[in-house]
Enzyme design. Structure first.
Site, PDB file in Angstrom:
ATOM      1  N   PRO A 226       0.812  -1.211   0.000  1.00  0.00           N
ATOM      2  CA  PRO A 226       0.000   0.000   0.000  1.00  0.00           C
ATOM      3  C   PRO A 226       0.851   1.269   0.000  1.00  0.00           C
ATOM      4  CG  PRO A 226       0.262  -0.742   2.233  1.00  0.00           C
ATOM      5  CD  PRO A 226       1.079  -1.681   1.377  1.00  0.00           C
ATOM      6  N   TRP A 227       0.165   2.419  -0.075  1.00  0.00           N
ATOM      7  CA  TRP A 227       0.881   3.699  -0.145  1.00  0.00           C
ATOM      8  C   TRP A 227       1.078   4.372   1.211  1.00  0.00           C
ATOM      9  CZ3 TRP A 227      -2.569   6.888   2.025  1.00  0.00           C
ATOM     10  CH2 TRP A 227      -3.937   6.699   1.756  1.00  0.00           C
TER      11      TRP A 227
ATOM     12  N   LYS B 140       5.271  -5.577  -5.477  1.00  0.00           N
ATOM     13  CA  LYS B 140       4.799  -4.442  -6.266  1.00  0.00           C
ATOM     14  C   LYS B 140       4.419  -3.331  -5.297  1.00  0.00           C
ATOM     15  CE  LYS B 140       0.699  -2.909  -7.946  1.00  0.00           C
ATOM     16  NZ  LYS B 140       0.953  -1.464  -7.996  1.00  0.00           N
ATOM     17  N   PRO B 141       5.190  -2.243  -5.295  1.00  0.00           N
ATOM     18  CA  PRO B 141       4.787  -1.113  -4.452  1.00  0.00           C
ATOM     19  C   PRO B 141       3.582  -0.402  -5.075  1.00  0.00           C
ATOM     20  CG  PRO B 141       6.720  -0.522  -5.739  1.00  0.00           C
ATOM     21  CD  PRO B 141       6.418  -1.958  -6.056  1.00  0.00           C
TER      22      PRO B 141
ATOM     23  N   GLU C 116       1.601   2.339  -7.005  1.00  0.00           N
ATOM     24  CA  GLU C 116       2.058   3.225  -8.090  1.00  0.00           C
ATOM     25  C   GLU C 116       2.264   4.656  -7.597  1.00  0.00           C
ATOM     26  OE1 GLU C 116      -2.444   2.517  -8.502  1.00  0.00           O
ATOM     27  OE2 GLU C 116      -0.648   1.376  -7.998  1.00  0.00           O
TER      28      GLU C 116
ATOM     29  N   THR D  30     -10.310  -4.256  -3.554  1.00  0.00           N
ATOM     30  CA  THR D  30      -9.152  -4.932  -4.157  1.00  0.00           C
ATOM     31  C   THR D  30      -8.991  -6.325  -3.568  1.00  0.00           C
ATOM     32  OG1 THR D  30      -8.109  -2.763  -4.301  1.00  0.00           O
ATOM     33  CG2 THR D  30      -6.699  -4.645  -4.719  1.00  0.00           C
TER      34      THR D  30
ATOM     35  N   GLU E 194      -4.762  -8.001   4.184  1.00  0.00           N
ATOM     36  CA  GLU E 194      -4.958  -7.044   5.280  1.00  0.00           C
ATOM     37  C   GLU E 194      -5.678  -5.860   4.671  1.00  0.00           C
ATOM     38  OE1 GLU E 194      -3.027  -4.061   8.498  1.00  0.00           O
ATOM     39  OE2 GLU E 194      -1.769  -4.745   6.857  1.00  0.00           O
TER      40      GLU E 194
ATOM     41  N   CYS F  91      -4.497   1.599   8.658  1.00  0.00           N
ATOM     42  CA  CYS F  91      -5.510   0.531   8.773  1.00  0.00           C
ATOM     43  C   CYS F  91      -6.166   0.525  10.151  1.00  0.00           C
ATOM     44  CB  CYS F  91      -4.863  -0.844   8.556  1.00  0.00           C
ATOM     45  SG  CYS F  91      -3.974  -0.983   7.022  1.00  0.00           S
TER      46      CYS F  91
END
Length: 359
Positions: free
Chosen positions: A153-154, A178-179, A181, A234, A252, A286
């Protein structure tokens, strides 16, 4: 205060820094200023396939490594993180819009997480043998899944990547990350700094949009497990897609945490707790406290403490040492937050309520 130069970053595939197969790039924005601060490869399904092929080539040797050797790799990754903590913290602050105060805090914590998993690598246990059928001895042996995909996540770009790579590598898996974007920079810089210590193909990073890159990670038949930290929609998509290849999933997802304040609570202590829980990382967490439910007898006293407590938050440039709260991640997210206020019918705004920009 932020640099206006655009830095070019590259992905890590097969132990080497590389461009996307297409040669395309995408811009990375600093949310606090709206400036473009970097360009990263715009990967496609083809790049995920390249990473999987590299992992498959590395698998026989890596799967044969002992717990000691896996542990040593994680300790070396922790060393790299500690040695470059300030640079990585500043990069993450600029990319996420979070205060340096928070980013600096995360680096030693992330390094410690890697060391925790380095310890766990040497303590993996199987069940003991036993006789369950006459004449036969049964035993359970725990083996790595193989190639594990991680979609980050970001809100905590490097720390969440560590939470994925730590256990995956400790258990003897190969990891493709994969970070987001929006926030790929701290992870890309970290693997660039650690390039010499990472065995080729064992830990790789691809960048790009969820579709096609995340989608290909979830669909690829050679990837045995996928881990996502992200939103509920997602997560549902990943769970459905992973079913086609019977992948294991680790999800998560977002939460809406209430903070319940009972009548006998200390209003001052409660207000301090809410200030931290609700506004840390601009509330982008979160486990962020997203609503307060107060008992009838404490309600007024709590507001008396809470309004000045929230007003005392130092909002400003994320790269300023004094700042406690920076920007949110994007203009789109800001609009979403303001939408909550517009829909709060009958509510009275006691402080804030705008963008904080002087028109």
């Amino acid at each position: 205060r932020m640099s206006t130069t655009t830095t070019q970053y590259r992905i890590l595939i097969r132990g080497e820094l590389a461009d996307a197969a297409s040669g395309e790039t995408m811009e990375v924005i600093a949310p606090a200023t709206g400036e473009t601060i970097a360009e990263v490869p715009r990967c496609s399904a083809e790049d995920v396939d390249r990473a999987v092929e590299a992992a498959q080539a590395a698998a026989p040797e890596w799967l044969a490594r002992t717990p000691k050797e896996r542990s040593e790799l994680l300790h070396r990754l922790a060393d790299v993180l500690e040695e470059n903590a300030e640079e990585l913290a500043r990069l993450e602050s600029a990319n996420v819009g979070k205060p340096l105060l928070a980013s600096r805090d995360e680096m030693p914590f992330s390094a410690d997480n890697l060391r925790f998993f380095a310890g766990a690598a040497r303590n993996l246990e199987g069940k003991s043998t036993g006789e369950y059928i006459e004449g036969y001895t049964s035993m359970i042996r725990r083996e790595p899944i193989g190639i594990v995909g991680g979609i980050c996540p970001w809100n905590y770009p490097l720390m969440m990547a560590v939470w994925k790579m730590g256990p995956a590598l400790a258990a003897g898996n190969l990891q493709i990350l994969k970070p987001s974007e929006q926030t790929p920079l701290s992870l890309l810089r970290f693997v660039q700094l650690a390039e010499e210590v990472i065995p080729p193909g064992v830990l790789q990073v691809v960048t790009g949009d969820g579709v096609p890159v995340g989608q290909r990670i979830v669909e690829h038949p050679a990837i045995g497990m996928v881990s996502l930290t992200g939103d509920v929609e997602t997560g549902k998509t990943i769970a459905r897609t992973a079913a086609d290849t019977l992948k294991r999933v680790h999800l998560e997802l977002g939460g809406k945490a209430p903070m319940v304040i009972f009548d006998d609570a200390d209003p001052k202590a409660a207000a301090e707790g809410i200030r931290l829980a609700g506004y840390w990382n601009s509330g982008q967490d979160c486990t962020a406290g997203s609503r307060v439910i107060a008992g009838p007898r404490i309600y007024d006293k709590l507001l008396e403490e809470l309004v000045p407590s929230v007003e005392s938050l130092k909002v400003g440039d994320p790269l300023d040492d004094e700042t406690e709260m920076g920007s949110v991640i994007s203009h789109e997210q800001q609009e979403r937050i303001l939408g909550f206020l517009e829909r709060a019918k009958g509510a009275t705004i006691l402080t804030g309520g705008g963008t904080g920009q002087k028109s």
